[in-house]
Design a protein around this motif. Structure first.
Motif, short mmCIF file in Angstrom:
data_model
loop_
_atom_site.label_atom_id
_atom_site.label_comp_id
_atom_site.label_asym_id
_atom_site.label_seq_id
_atom_site.Cartn_x
_atom_site.Cartn_y
_atom_site.Cartn_z
N UNK A 41 0.83 -1.21 0.00
CA UNK A 41 0.00 0.00 0.00
C UNK A 41 0.86 1.26 0.00
N UNK A 42 1.94 1.23 0.77
CA UNK A 42 2.85 2.38 0.78
C UNK A 42 3.45 2.61 -0.60
N UNK A 43 3.88 1.53 -1.25
CA UNK A 43 4.46 1.65 -2.58
C UNK A 43 3.44 2.17 -3.59
N UNK A 44 2.18 1.74 -3.46
CA UNK A 44 1.13 2.24 -4.36
C UNK A 44 0.92 3.74 -4.17
N UNK A 45 0.89 4.18 -2.93
CA UNK A 45 0.72 5.61 -2.67
C UNK A 45 1.93 6.39 -3.16
N UNK A 46 3.12 5.84 -2.96
CA UNK A 46 4.33 6.52 -3.42
C UNK A 46 4.35 6.68 -4.94
#
Length: 455
Positions: free
Chosen positions: A264-269
């Motif tokens: 999820x963090x990578x998607x937001x980044x």
């Protein structure tokens, strides 16, 4: 080890019990043999008449071979590695055999007789030898009776010639009930290892998803759910969800949670709004994505129709609004084939997927994802093989999951990812998931690919 399933319907002019062969996708007139890591699996029909049909699954286990290939871990219930009960007792090996040769039947799919696949059938299941280790009283009945079975258990003596020696810790079991065939097979898949309280393979984070899939529709309401979960996951605290009162900072967070959060963090980044979860399984990541309103379009894709059915229930799509059903879509598809339906999205996630693909098919995966679909970002997670050294119960060179085709070191993963990025115009960033060991790295490795334009 042996298990037999009998279908004996009520007599009638149009009744033919031999349709069991169609439901199991195994021809009653053939003896079929399949090779598997646990040994040779034989499927045959001792009887197949219009009135009564019985299928037998027989697993021939070589205990010496299991020791030599390091897949047999041994346990306190066995006499020794080379003299043990594994060839005879229904256990995780039989569960794996059922999952291997009757996988389609476990999904409940039958193109020829869909009405029978969806309906409860009068079934009789005979298991000549089960283990009831662990000191749990009346365990067989406690596990199977709440599922709708009438249970007959006969405790086996240590030696019939010496009755004064008493009973062994083994029983023969007969189950009778009116149950959907797919559900009966999935119950056996879960409960046989639970009875034995042991598994012949490494139990990793992916085992939780297997339990969720196989337990769909019956486990949540089972009065022994906690016991089943503990035993199925070999009492590994890191895989067991903490009790509500233990939900605090000191509770150990499972790796699967760290992994989903990292994705999820990578998607937001990456700034993604339209996301494809490739190999979505029963919907664990999809449920997290659906709760995040920053994602405007979510597509789950899986090769298993059964997994998609479970995902739909997890997401409650049947009760969702028209807007939500348009926002969250499930598609049947494969990661190794080009698919115009998922081309051009902001991001595609391959979370613990590539290690389940045969190495010879990785080029097809690369073409389908990076060559054809061409999302702006791709997030790939996979186990770090080096970290396996920190799992004491995992044999040297062993995999975390019996379905893994390979597990890469950090260098191997980077070599593959660097090559993919160079061939398709992406730049790649590597991240660790769930902390790092100084020598062996993190348990899960993550690669975030971005097109050169997006980067």
């Amino acid at each position: 080890m042996l298990i037999m399933v009998t279908y004996e319907p009520e007599p009638g002019p149009e009744v033919d019990a031999s349709v069991l062969g169609f439901l199991l996708h195994k021809h009653p007139g053939k003896v079929q043999t399949f090779s598997a890591p646990v040994g040779d699996i034989h499927v045959f029909y001792p009887e197949a008449t219009p009135d009564r049909c019985t299928v037998a699954v027989l697993v021939e286990v070589d205990p010496i071979g299991l020791v030599r290939n390091k897949r047999f871990r041994g346990d306190a219930g066995a006499l020794d590695h080379y003299v043990n009960d594994r060839p005879f007792v229904a256990s995780s090996m039989l569960a794996v055999a059922i999952g291997t040769v009757l996988r389609t039947a476990m999904t409940g799919r039958s193109d020829t007789y869909p009405h029978l696949a969806a309906a409860p059938l009068p079934l009789r299941i005979e298991i000549p030898v089960v283990s009831t280790r662990g000191g749990e009283d009346d365990l067989v009945r406690r596990l199977f009776a709440p599922c709708g079975w009438t249970v007959a258990e006969n405790r086996l003596p240590l030696d019939p010639e010496f009755p004064e020696w008493g009973d062994s810790r083994y029983s023969s079991v007969v189950l009778v009930g009116s149950i959907r065939l797919a559900e009966a097979l999935r119950q056996l898949y879960v409960l046989l290892p639970v009875l034995d309280d042991a598994k012949h393979y490494w139990v990793g984070d992916d085992e939780v998803a297997k339990l969720e899939r196989a337990g769909e529709g019956w486990l949540a309401q089972h009065p022994e759910r906690d016991l089943i979960t503990r035993r199925y996951l070999l009492h590994q605290r890191s895989l067991l969800a903490p009790a509500p009162e233990a939900d605090n900072a000191s509770a150990e967070t499972p790796l699967r949670v760290h992994r989903a959060e990292a994705v999820l963090t990578a998607l937001h980044d990456s700034g993604a709004r339209r996301v494809v979860d490739m190999g979505c399984g029963p919907g664990a990541l999809l449920a997290r994505l659906a709760k995040d309103r920053s994602f405007t379009k979510i597509v789950g894709v899986d090769v298993s129709a059964r997994s998609l059915e479970i995902a739909a229930r997890v997401l409650r799509l049947d009760a969702a609004s028209d807007t939500e059903r348009e926002r969250v879509v499930l598609l049947h598809g494969s990661i190794v084939y080009r698919d115009d339906r998922i081309a051009g999205y902001d991001a595609m996630v391959l979370m613990e997927v590539i290690e389940h693909v045969d190495p010879s098919r990785l080029s097809a995966l690369e073409d389908a994802v990076f060559g054809h679909a061409q999302p702006a970002s791709v997030i790939v997670t996979t186990p770090n093989a080096e970290y396996n050294a920190l799992y004491p119960a995992l044999a040297a060179g062993g995999f975390r999951h019996s379905d893994h085709r390979f597990e890469w070191t950090r260098a191997q993963f980077r070599s593959w990812a660097d090559g993919v990025a160079e061939r398709h115009g992406y730049v790649v960033e590597y991240r660790s998931v769930s902390g790092e060991d100084a020598a062996f790295g993190a348990p899960t490795q993550l690669a975030l690919f971005r097109t050169e334009a997006a980067a």
